[in-house]
Design a protein around this motif. Structure first.
Motif, short mmCIF file in Angstrom:
data_model
loop_
_atom_site.label_atom_id
_atom_site.label_comp_id
_atom_site.label_asym_id
_atom_site.label_seq_id
_atom_site.Cartn_x
_atom_site.Cartn_y
_atom_site.Cartn_z
N PRO A 115 0.79 -1.25 0.00
CA PRO A 115 0.00 0.00 0.00
C PRO A 115 0.82 1.29 0.00
CG PRO A 115 -0.99 -1.61 1.47
CD PRO A 115 0.33 -2.19 1.04
N PRO A 116 1.89 1.41 0.84
CA PRO A 116 2.64 2.67 0.84
C PRO A 116 3.27 3.00 -0.51
CG PRO A 116 3.21 1.33 2.75
CD PRO A 116 2.43 0.45 1.82
N VAL A 117 3.72 1.97 -1.23
CA VAL A 117 4.36 2.19 -2.53
C VAL A 117 3.37 2.78 -3.53
CG1 VAL A 117 5.51 1.06 -4.48
CG2 VAL A 117 6.06 0.37 -2.15
N TRP A 118 2.17 2.23 -3.57
CA TRP A 118 1.15 2.70 -4.50
C TRP A 118 0.67 4.10 -4.13
CZ3 TRP A 118 -1.30 -0.03 -8.68
CH2 TRP A 118 -0.73 -1.28 -8.94
N SER A 119 0.48 4.35 -2.86
CA SER A 119 0.03 5.67 -2.41
C SER A 119 1.08 6.74 -2.72
CB SER A 119 -0.26 5.65 -0.90
OG SER A 119 -1.33 4.76 -0.61
N GLU A 120 2.33 6.42 -2.45
CA GLU A 120 3.41 7.37 -2.71
C GLU A 120 3.53 7.68 -4.20
OE1 GLU A 120 7.87 6.42 -2.64
OE2 GLU A 120 7.55 7.31 -0.67
N LEU A 121 3.41 6.66 -5.04
CA LEU A 121 3.48 6.85 -6.49
C LEU A 121 2.42 7.84 -6.96
CD1 LEU A 121 4.29 6.11 -9.43
CD2 LEU A 121 2.72 4.16 -9.24
N VAL A 122 1.18 7.62 -6.57
CA VAL A 122 0.08 8.47 -7.01
C VAL A 122 0.16 9.86 -6.38
CG1 VAL A 122 -2.43 8.77 -6.96
CG2 VAL A 122 -1.45 6.54 -7.50
N ASP A 123 0.41 9.91 -5.06
CA ASP A 123 0.45 11.20 -4.37
C ASP A 123 1.54 12.12 -4.92
OD1 ASP A 123 -1.57 10.21 -2.84
OD2 ASP A 123 -0.37 9.88 -1.03
N GLN A 124 2.75 11.59 -5.05
CA GLN A 124 3.88 12.43 -5.48
C GLN A 124 3.78 12.86 -6.93
OE1 GLN A 124 7.45 10.23 -4.49
NE2 GLN A 124 7.38 10.85 -2.35
N THR A 125 3.22 12.00 -7.78
CA THR A 125 3.19 12.30 -9.21
C THR A 125 1.96 13.11 -9.62
OG1 THR A 125 4.29 10.17 -9.57
CG2 THR A 125 3.46 11.30 -11.52
N LEU A 126 0.82 12.83 -9.02
CA LEU A 126 -0.43 13.46 -9.47
C LEU A 126 -0.91 14.61 -8.61
CD1 LEU A 126 -2.51 10.34 -10.61
CD2 LEU A 126 -0.97 11.79 -11.95
#
Length: 456
Positions: free
Chosen positions: A372-383
């Motif tokens: 979960p943290p990896v997916w959340s970080e990917l979306v949060d930081q990029t979008l």
């Protein structure tokens, strides 16, 4: 436009104070442009043009590198899609004759390799490194090889391991380069990459396998030793990838004994594979040679060994076909509906960011990474720069759940409904000599029941 004008003044600046002032002005323009800066200001095009200047235009080359460094640091993780677009030009500058330019390029590239790109995006970075390894200037080759080594020894260790099938052949080519500096960098990169396999059964053979690349006459001896090895630890994709150069050479040897033992190694290793998908990339190079050996080897016993290895590979191939992957377009089709009510910043930059998220998510799925943290970080930081932090707060979690559901394999039916207290419920492997007797075998025993082993 404003950014181009500031860059021209930067290239013409004589003093360090003037250069710093121009870079500060450029960052101010980028800050004002917001999330779409890379698109609206055409930053990638302008900076790439500056880094493509004539070798005689030292000030322009150095200025473009300094501006690129400042813009990348200012953008942070959200700038990752454009960092990947700028990296080839940065590595090109590592091949410039001027020492100050080449040094600045190497340092900036090194900064990107260490922390400029999230480890989960390594697969997107890999083709750029391969292009660098094939460059016509040897310093660029060394820069790319050192970058791969840094990633293997650093924060992308697991991701490098997952891509060894592609990386090992390219490094092998570099180990035969005519330039000593390239050969040394390639050998160092190969050592770092093979170390990521983390397989204690293969670890003692790693130095010899690497040496076999440069000294083919060592192949028979290494094949003999590896064929006598009892594989106890589960075999995964990285371990298979490390052995490909050796097995490829062994299966092409004229000596029947070496080809037979290479087939034995393949069979023994494949029996220790728990997830059939781990062997998918291994098959294109090795399976045709095994099939050829099963038909052409004169000795009937050796042919039978090859046929047995071929059958093992075919079983793995059949099981692996059940595993489902999602390409970036498929992920994008799941992502877009999650953002349909969000007020974004429409334009090419937003489209690039969305595609980047989908591409990295596709890699995460392929690597079975649903943390979960990896997916959340990917979306949060990029979008977040495009849609706002609140709008994308739960999108990473939702996307992860949708992708997991889409790719989830059929559930394995077990005897969970049987009454009684569990004495044990485990998987184990059992080997004797160079032969595997039981591999990833489930042992489920209940109190009050009677069990027995039958063997022949």
């Amino acid at each position: 436009d404003a950014a181009a004008a500031v860059l021209e003044k930067l290239y013409a600046a004589a003093s360090e104070a003037d250069k710093s002032a121009q870079i500060s002005e450029l960052l101010g323009i980028v800050q004002t442009a917001g999330a779409s800066a890379f698109s609206t200001l055409k930053l990638v095009e302008h900076l790439s043009a500056g880094m493509s200047a004539s070798p005689k235009q030292v000030n322009k080359l150095a200025g473009a590198l300094a501006a690129t460094k400042a813009v990348i640091e200012h953008a942070g993780p959200a700038g990752e899609p454009w960092v990947l677009q700028l990296l080839p030009k940065i590595m090109d500058c590592a091949g410039q004759k001027d020492n100050s330019v080449s040094k600045a390029a190497r340092e900036l590239a090194d900064q990107i390799f260490h922390r400029g790109v999230r480890p989960q995006a390594f697969r997107l970075l890999l083709p750029l490194l391969f292009d660098g390894m094939g460059h016509d200037k040897w310093p660029v080759k060394v820069c790319a090889l050192n970058g791969l080594k840094a990633l293997a020894e650093g924060h992308a260790r697991e991701e490098v391991a997952a891509e060894l099938y592609d990386a090992v052949p390219k490094i092998t080519e570099a180990m035969w380069d005519s330039k000593d500096e390239v050969m040394a960098a390639a050998k160092s990169a190969m050592e770092a990459c093979t170390a990521t396999a983390d397989n204690r059964d293969l670890a003692p053979f790693a130095p010899t396998i690497i040496e076999c690349v440069l000294k083919p006459d060592l192949v028979p001896e290494c094949i003999h030793k590896l064929a006598a090895t009892v594989f106890v630890q589960e075999i995964k994709s990285p371990a298979l990838a490390v052995t490909v150069p050796l097995l490829f050479r062994g299966l092409k040897e004229r000596a029947t004994d070496i080809r037979r033992k290479a087939c034995t190694i393949v069979d023994n290793m494949c029996k220790m594979i728990d997830n059939p998908a781990e062997a998918v990339a291994f098959m294109p190079k090795i399976m045709p040679l095994i099939a050829k050996a099963s038909e052409e080897i004169p000795d009937p016993e050796a042919r039978a060994v090859a046929a047995k290895a071929l059958e093992t590979l075919k079983l793995l191939e059949s099981d692996a076909m059940e595993a489902k992957q999602l390409n970036p377009d498929a992920v994008l089709s799941l992502l877009n509906p999650l953002l349909k009510d969000a007020k974004g910043v429409p334009g090419p930059a937003q489209d690039t960011a969305l595609l980047h998220v989908a591409s990295v998510a596709s890699i995460l799925i392929a690597n079975i990474n649903f943390e979960p943290p990896v997916w959340s970080e990917l979306v949060d930081q990029t979008l977040a720069p495009f849609f706002g932090a609140e709008e994308v707060k739960n999108v990473g979690t939702q996307l992860r759940e949708l992708c997991f559901k889409e790719t989830r394999p059929k559930a394995v039916q077990e005897d969970e409904d049987e009454e009684g207290e569990d004495l044990c419920n485990m998987e184990f492997s059992l080997g004797y000599g160079a032969m595997m007797l039981l591999t990833n075998t489930r042992l489920h025993m209940k109190r009050g029941k009677r069990y027995g082993f039958c063997g022949a």
